[in-house]
Design an enzyme around this catalytic site. Structure first.
Site, PDB file in Angstrom:
ATOM      1  N   THR A  67       0.835  -1.374   0.370  1.00 39.34           N
ATOM      2  CA  THR A  67       0.070  -0.018  -0.318  1.00 39.34           C
ATOM      3  C   THR A  67       0.722   1.408   0.099  1.00 39.34           C
ATOM      4  O   THR A  67       0.805   2.296  -0.723  1.00 39.34           O
ATOM      5  CB  THR A  67      -0.800   0.476   1.316  1.00 39.34           C
ATOM      6  OG1 THR A  67      -1.530  -1.711   1.211  1.00 39.34           O
ATOM      7  CG2 THR A  67      -1.590   0.780   1.097  1.00 39.34           C
ATOM      8  N   ASN A  70      -5.627  -9.216  -8.018  1.00 41.60           N
ATOM      9  CA  ASN A  70      -5.129  -9.686  -6.791  1.00 41.60           C
ATOM     10  C   ASN A  70      -6.667 -11.057  -6.806  1.00 41.60           C
ATOM     11  O   ASN A  70      -7.138 -12.137  -6.029  1.00 41.60           O
ATOM     12  CB  ASN A  70      -5.151  -9.162  -5.895  1.00 41.60           C
ATOM     13  CG  ASN A  70      -5.982  -7.926  -6.494  1.00 41.60           C
ATOM     14  OD1 ASN A  70      -6.219  -7.187  -6.883  1.00 41.60           O
ATOM     15  ND2 ASN A  70      -6.993  -7.617  -4.693  1.00 41.60           N
ATOM     16  N   GLN A 127       1.261  -9.151  -6.776  1.00 49.24           N
ATOM     17  CA  GLN A 127       0.890 -10.453  -6.569  1.00 49.24           C
ATOM     18  C   GLN A 127       1.612 -11.291  -7.920  1.00 49.24           C
ATOM     19  O   GLN A 127       1.402 -12.160  -7.280  1.00 49.24           O
ATOM     20  CB  GLN A 127      -0.528 -11.018  -7.631  1.00 49.24           C
ATOM     21  CG  GLN A 127      -1.904 -10.130  -6.423  1.00 49.24           C
ATOM     22  CD  GLN A 127      -2.091 -11.061  -5.206  1.00 49.24           C
ATOM     23  OE1 GLN A 127      -1.898 -12.532  -5.462  1.00 49.24           O
ATOM     24  NE2 GLN A 127      -2.827 -10.426  -4.249  1.00 49.24           N
ATOM     25  N   SER A 162       5.022  -6.226  -1.984  1.00 44.70           N
ATOM     26  CA  SER A 162       4.999  -6.785  -0.962  1.00 44.70           C
ATOM     27  C   SER A 162       5.084  -7.645   0.311  1.00 44.70           C
ATOM     28  O   SER A 162       5.491  -9.243  -0.605  1.00 44.70           O
ATOM     29  CB  SER A 162       2.599  -6.281  -0.249  1.00 44.70           C
ATOM     30  OG  SER A 162       2.641  -6.418   0.594  1.00 44.70           O
ATOM     31  N   CYS A 219     -11.323  -7.706  -0.344  1.00 46.61           N
ATOM     32  CA  CYS A 219     -11.150  -8.786   0.431  1.00 46.61           C
ATOM     33  C   CYS A 219     -11.383  -8.624   1.958  1.00 46.61           C
ATOM     34  O   CYS A 219     -11.102  -8.761   3.237  1.00 46.61           O
ATOM     35  CB  CYS A 219      -9.112  -8.692   0.681  1.00 46.61           C
ATOM     36  SG  CYS A 219      -8.915  -7.144   0.302  1.00 46.61           S
TER      37      CYS A 219
HETATM   38  C1  LIG Z   1      -1.872  -6.607  -1.288  1.00 45.44           C
HETATM   39  C2  LIG Z   1      -1.360  -6.587  -2.130  1.00 45.44           C
HETATM   40  C3  LIG Z   1      -1.489  -5.271  -1.591  1.00 45.44           C
HETATM   41  C4  LIG Z   1      -1.246  -4.494  -0.164  1.00 45.44           C
HETATM   42  O1  LIG Z   1      -0.016  -4.537   0.039  1.00 45.44           O
HETATM   43  P1  LIG Z   1       0.252  -4.567   1.177  1.00 45.44           P
HETATM   44  O2  LIG Z   1       1.569  -5.122   2.180  1.00 45.44           O
HETATM   45  O3  LIG Z   1      -0.752  -5.646   2.676  1.00 45.44           O
HETATM   46  O4  LIG Z   1      -0.101  -3.196   1.667  1.00 45.44           O
HETATM   47  C5  LIG Z   1      -1.502  -4.064  -2.790  1.00 45.44           C
HETATM   48  N1  LIG Z   1      -1.365  -4.703  -3.851  1.00 45.44           N
HETATM   49  C6  LIG Z   1      -2.174  -6.137  -4.639  1.00 45.44           C
HETATM   50  C7  LIG Z   1      -2.195  -6.220  -5.558  1.00 45.44           C
HETATM   51  C8  LIG Z   1      -2.331  -6.453  -3.895  1.00 45.44           C
HETATM   52  O5  LIG Z   1      -2.755  -7.550  -3.800  1.00 45.44           O
END
Ligand SMILES: *Cc1c(COP(=O)(O)O)cnc(C)c1O
Length: 398
Positions: free
Chosen positions: A72, A151, A179, A199, A325
């Site tokens: 994020t 995602n 992802q 992430s 989610c």
């Molecule tokens: C989970 C996710 C995020 C957010 O990542 P965090 O580390 O949970 O803040 C952003 N983009 C996609 C495509 C995700 O699946």
């Protein structure tokens, strides 16, 4: 059968060796990497080693990586950072309707501050067309931001093609690759991206840490202030233990890629084929082939995804539905709606996302219990009755 976790696109467990390595950086090696003394120096060395690993995993230079608090923050920093630094050049941003909210809400925020954003539509498979990106480009465009793979439905986007377009026009290109790390190859040069978000907790690393790749020479400005860390690009004392964990997770994700993909694809296809063969009135959401190796997403007509989730949970199976989610939100997924799926059908969606611990036995168990659950819920559904009537009449005519 113990509990079955098939929600790996929401989060993954931390690998035991990673968790163990992290403990050392919370207890023994607790120093602040900005400190001059040996406590600080030792930790700084570990942080820089992690940076090398992360960079190597995506074909970047270590100096092009900054550590963040996760996907994020990386998305926010990429988009706001480029927009702010290039606002004299232009104020137009191109994105898509199926992005993660970390991108969409950041774009909405920028719109309130005078930027113009084009939200490109997708086709029925959730795919952005490169030619639509080309058509949307104006002299005012400063940034294109499109995710590598979605995602929710797992559709893989034509990133390299869009990257070539962006380069041709001299427009910065940001990609959310949260992802795709560990599931398909991610190389910043091959994809032609200028900024890329990662992430850690989606790839068997700890939560609350991630990184942002920023290509050398990119005009970009930080969004956090108050310290000289990360070569003045991300203020705040580094999350050292988690950074070490992310470094390990990235290295492992890339090292095991081929083997993982083979295993996940086999389980995914078994699930898709088994569900298709044994349950009526369903549709596969997402692209049949340009698809993440671990993603299964179906809509089951005449039932609610939420009820399906609860019933699966009672059988010890953890999955996710099309209400993003975020449980608690009853809005159907913006991704499914953008693909032209009706509210009703979107509400009946189920996402199963596989991970490295899942086994064929677990897949068999899901295939065994799912048809029974769907049938039971349909028997209780008024929608099912109504919708079945015309079908029966139709048969009587024959
Ligand atoms: C989970 C996710 C995020 C957010 O990542 P965090 O580390 O949970 O803040 C952003 N983009 C996609 C495509 C995700 O699946």
């Amino acid at each position: 059968m113990g509990r079955i976790y098939m929600d790996h696109s929401a989060t993954t467990p931390v690998d035991a060796d990673i968790a163990q390595a992290m403990v050392k950086f919370m207890t023994e090696d607790f120093g602040n990497p900005s400190s001059i003394h040996s406590f600080g120096r030792d930790v700084k060395k570990a942080v820089e080693e992690a940076r090398e690993k992360v960079a190597k995993a995506i074909g970047a230079d270590a100096r092009e990586i900054i550590f963040t608090s996760g996907g994020t923050e990386s998305d926010n920093a990429a988009i706001i950072g480029v927009a702010t630094a290039n606002c004299k050049k232009g104020s137009h941003i191109i994105t898509s309707t199926i992005e993660h909210h970390a991108v969409l809400d950041t774009c909405h925020h920028l719109e309130k501050n005078g930027f113009k954003v084009t939200y490109l539509p997708v086709d029925e498979y959730g795919m952005v067309k490169a030619e639509d990106v080309a058509k949307a480009i104006t002299d005012d465009t400063i940034l294109i931001t499109i995710m590598h793979a979605n995602n929710e439905v797992g559709t893989i986007q034509p990133i390299a093609e869009i990257g070539r377009l962006a380069k041709e026009k001299g427009i910065y290109f940001h990609v959310d690759a949260v992802q795709t790390i560990g599931k398909i190859p991610v190389n910043v040069d091959e994809l032609g991206v200028d900024l890329l978000s990662v992430s850690s907790h989606k790839i068997y690393g700890p939560k609350g840490v991630g990184c942002l790749y920023i290509r050398k020479g990119t005009r970009w400005t930080p969004i956090t202030f108050g310290g000289a860390q990360e070569r003045k690009r991300r203020a705040g004392t580094e999350n050292t233990a988690s950074i070490v964990g992310l470094g390990m997770a990235m290295e492992k994700a890339v090292a095991n890629l081929e083997q993982e993909v083979t295993k996940l694809t086999k389980l995914r296809d078994k699930l898709i084929n088994g569900i298709t063969a044994n349950i009526d009135h369903i549709q596969l959401n997402g692209h049949p082939t340009f698809r993440l190796p671990n993603n299964v997403n179906f809509s089951f007509h005449f039932i609610e995804g939420e009820s399906l989730l609860l019933s699966l949970d009672m059988k010890g199976i953890a999955a996710s539905s099309g209400s993003a989610c975020t449980s608690g939100s009853l809005d159907p997924s913006h991704v499914l709606l953008a693909m032209g799926i009706s509210h009703e059908v979107a509400h009946g969606s189920l996402r199963l996302t596989l991970g490295k611990m899942n086994t064929e036995e677990e897949v068999n168990y899901v295939l065994e219990v799912l048809p029974e659950i769907v049938e039971r819920l349909r028997q209780m559904s008024p929608l099912y009755d109504q919708n079945y009537q015309p079908k029966k009449e139709c048969c009587q005519h024959v």
